[in-house]
Scaffold this motif. Sequence first.
Motif, PDB file in Angstrom:
ATOM      1  N   PRO A 105       0.793  -1.233   0.000  1.00 19.99           N
ATOM      2  CA  PRO A 105       0.000   0.000   0.000  1.00 19.99           C
ATOM      3  C   PRO A 105       0.823   1.280   0.000  1.00 19.99           C
ATOM      4  N   GLU A 106       1.957   1.299   0.737  1.00 18.63           N
ATOM      5  CA  GLU A 106       2.741   2.539   0.790  1.00 18.63           C
ATOM      6  C   GLU A 106       3.352   2.862  -0.571  1.00 18.63           C
ATOM      7  N   ALA A 107       3.814   1.829  -1.285  1.00 18.09           N
ATOM      8  CA  ALA A 107       4.345   2.060  -2.629  1.00 18.09           C
ATOM      9  C   ALA A 107       3.246   2.554  -3.555  1.00 18.09           C
ATOM     10  N   LEU A 108       2.043   2.011  -3.386  1.00 20.88           N
ATOM     11  CA  LEU A 108       0.913   2.450  -4.202  1.00 20.88           C
ATOM     12  C   LEU A 108       0.621   3.923  -3.979  1.00 20.88           C
ATOM     13  N   LEU A 109       0.529   4.340  -2.717  1.00 17.56           N
ATOM     14  CA  LEU A 109       0.238   5.738  -2.413  1.00 17.56           C
ATOM     15  C   LEU A 109       1.373   6.654  -2.880  1.00 17.56           C
ATOM     16  N   SER A 110       2.605   6.176  -2.768  1.00 18.02           N
ATOM     17  CA  SER A 110       3.740   6.982  -3.234  1.00 18.02           C
ATOM     18  C   SER A 110       3.736   7.147  -4.743  1.00 18.02           C
ATOM     19  N   SER A 111       3.079   6.230  -5.461  1.00 14.91           N
ATOM     20  CA  SER A 111       3.083   6.277  -6.925  1.00 14.91           C
ATOM     21  C   SER A 111       2.106   7.294  -7.490  1.00 14.91           C
ATOM     22  N   LEU A 112       1.355   7.990  -6.610  1.00 14.82           N
ATOM     23  CA  LEU A 112       0.342   8.933  -7.086  1.00 14.82           C
ATOM     24  C   LEU A 112       0.915  10.303  -7.415  1.00 14.82           C
ATOM     25  N   GLN A 113       2.204  10.495  -7.249  1.00 14.91           N
ATOM     26  CA  GLN A 113       2.824  11.757  -7.655  1.00 14.91           C
ATOM     27  C   GLN A 113       2.649  11.941  -9.162  1.00 14.91           C
ATOM     28  N   PRO A 114       2.535  13.186  -9.637  1.00 16.53           N
ATOM     29  CA  PRO A 114       2.693  14.459  -8.910  1.00 16.53           C
ATOM     30  C   PRO A 114       1.406  14.992  -8.291  1.00 16.53           C
ATOM     31  N   PHE A 115       0.306  14.227  -8.374  1.00 15.99           N
ATOM     32  CA  PHE A 115      -0.972  14.749  -7.884  1.00 15.99           C
ATOM     33  C   PHE A 115      -1.108  14.651  -6.371  1.00 15.99           C
ATOM     34  N   ALA A 116      -0.393  13.716  -5.769  1.00 18.63           N
ATOM     35  CA  ALA A 116      -0.467  13.545  -4.327  1.00 18.63           C
ATOM     36  C   ALA A 116       0.858  12.989  -3.831  1.00 18.63           C
ATOM     37  N   SER A 117       1.194  13.293  -2.594  1.00 25.87           N
ATOM     38  CA  SER A 117       2.438  12.786  -2.012  1.00 25.87           C
ATOM     39  C   SER A 117       2.128  12.078  -0.699  1.00 25.87           C
ATOM     40  N   TRP A 118       2.769  10.926  -0.497  1.00 25.33           N
ATOM     41  CA  TRP A 118       2.545  10.116   0.699  1.00 25.33           C
ATOM     42  C   TRP A 118       3.650  10.389   1.707  1.00 25.33           C
ATOM     43  N   ARG A 119       3.256  10.823   2.924  1.00 26.85           N
ATOM     44  CA  ARG A 119       4.212  11.037   4.002  1.00 26.85           C
ATOM     45  C   ARG A 119       4.117   9.853   4.950  1.00 26.85           C
ATOM     46  N   SER A 120       5.022   8.925   4.811  1.00 26.21           N
ATOM     47  CA  SER A 120       4.944   7.697   5.598  1.00 26.21           C
ATOM     48  C   SER A 120       5.192   7.945   7.081  1.00 26.21           C
ATOM     49  N   SER A 121       5.943   9.011   7.392  1.00 29.01           N
ATOM     50  CA  SER A 121       6.274   9.268   8.797  1.00 29.01           C
ATOM     51  C   SER A 121       5.028   9.510   9.643  1.00 29.01           C
ATOM     52  N   ASP A 122       4.061  10.271   9.095  1.00 27.67           N
ATOM     53  CA  ASP A 122       2.832  10.522   9.851  1.00 27.67           C
ATOM     54  C   ASP A 122       1.603   9.931   9.160  1.00 27.67           C
ATOM     55  N   ARG A 123       1.848   9.098   8.117  1.00 24.66           N
ATOM     56  CA  ARG A 123       0.781   8.369   7.430  1.00 24.66           C
ATOM     57  C   ARG A 123      -0.312   9.311   6.930  1.00 24.66           C
ATOM     58  N   VAL A 124       0.142  10.303   6.166  1.00 24.72           N
ATOM     59  CA  VAL A 124      -0.767  11.288   5.587  1.00 24.72           C
ATOM     60  C   VAL A 124      -0.548  11.328   4.076  1.00 24.72           C
ATOM     61  N   LEU A 125      -1.640  11.294   3.343  1.00 17.77           N
ATOM     62  CA  LEU A 125      -1.592  11.483   1.896  1.00 17.77           C
ATOM     63  C   LEU A 125      -2.009  12.921   1.621  1.00 17.77           C
TER      64      LEU A 125
END
Length: 257
Positions: A105-125
């Motif tokens: 899931p984290e790789a999936l959320l990170s792949s949404l750039q440039p429209f969204a960025s995943w901050r894994s440290s605080d688990r915020v998209l």
Amino acid sequence: MPSSSYWPDFLTPDVGPDGLDAGLDAVVSTPRARVARELDRLTSRSGAPSWGAELATGSSEARTLLRDHLRSYFSAALAPRWDDVGRQVAIEHTRLMGVLRTGGPEALLSSLQPFASWRSSDRVLEARYPVPIDVHLRGRGLRLIPSWFCCAAPVVLADAELPPVLVYPLPHQPPPVADPGALAKLLGPTRARVLATITVATSTATIQGRTGISASQVSRHTGVLAANGLVLQACHAGRIFYSRTPLGNSLVASTFG
């Protein structure tokens, strides 16, 4: 609809892959109180549309008119491109599933750039959005919807009680370049010529004349095509006629269209 930072949620119902009719049914069956509440919110942002007042009263005539106009617009503006839209959504779905299966899931959320960025440290998209808004999942899943029609920035539903979604712009990729030899590579040159020759109620004699093969070869090749759902065959007075199925038409169109 006016250009606005708010869009009534009832116009984008959650019907999954059930298609246009299910979406139209969901729109026109929205409870009157919800329609009124969301149109009031639109009014406070950018002014109510001219059709809003009658919809908010629950007028069946207004809802029927809205359904008819949505269907007409789809037929005129979207249906001619719908196959391409579906193809590109399917490509993005394939990409998302590939990333999910290989990276989680984290790789999936990170792949949404440039429209969204995943901050894994605080688990915020975090996504670019026209107005400040926070969406809290509260244990609910987040549905990602790649959209042909979303422009510039992602979109979320305004009502926090609705299932969380993130609609984000789908990259528009050019359609693949037609390869005149693609059908032959798939079916073999002779069978490809037979399929391309068949249109509607094409006779055995016509196929022979255009391909130069014998009647027995026509029978053998059309038998294989029919067994794979590419052609239909009908007999009348000792003669056989062939027509391409929608699947057969799609194969020929993708090669020669």
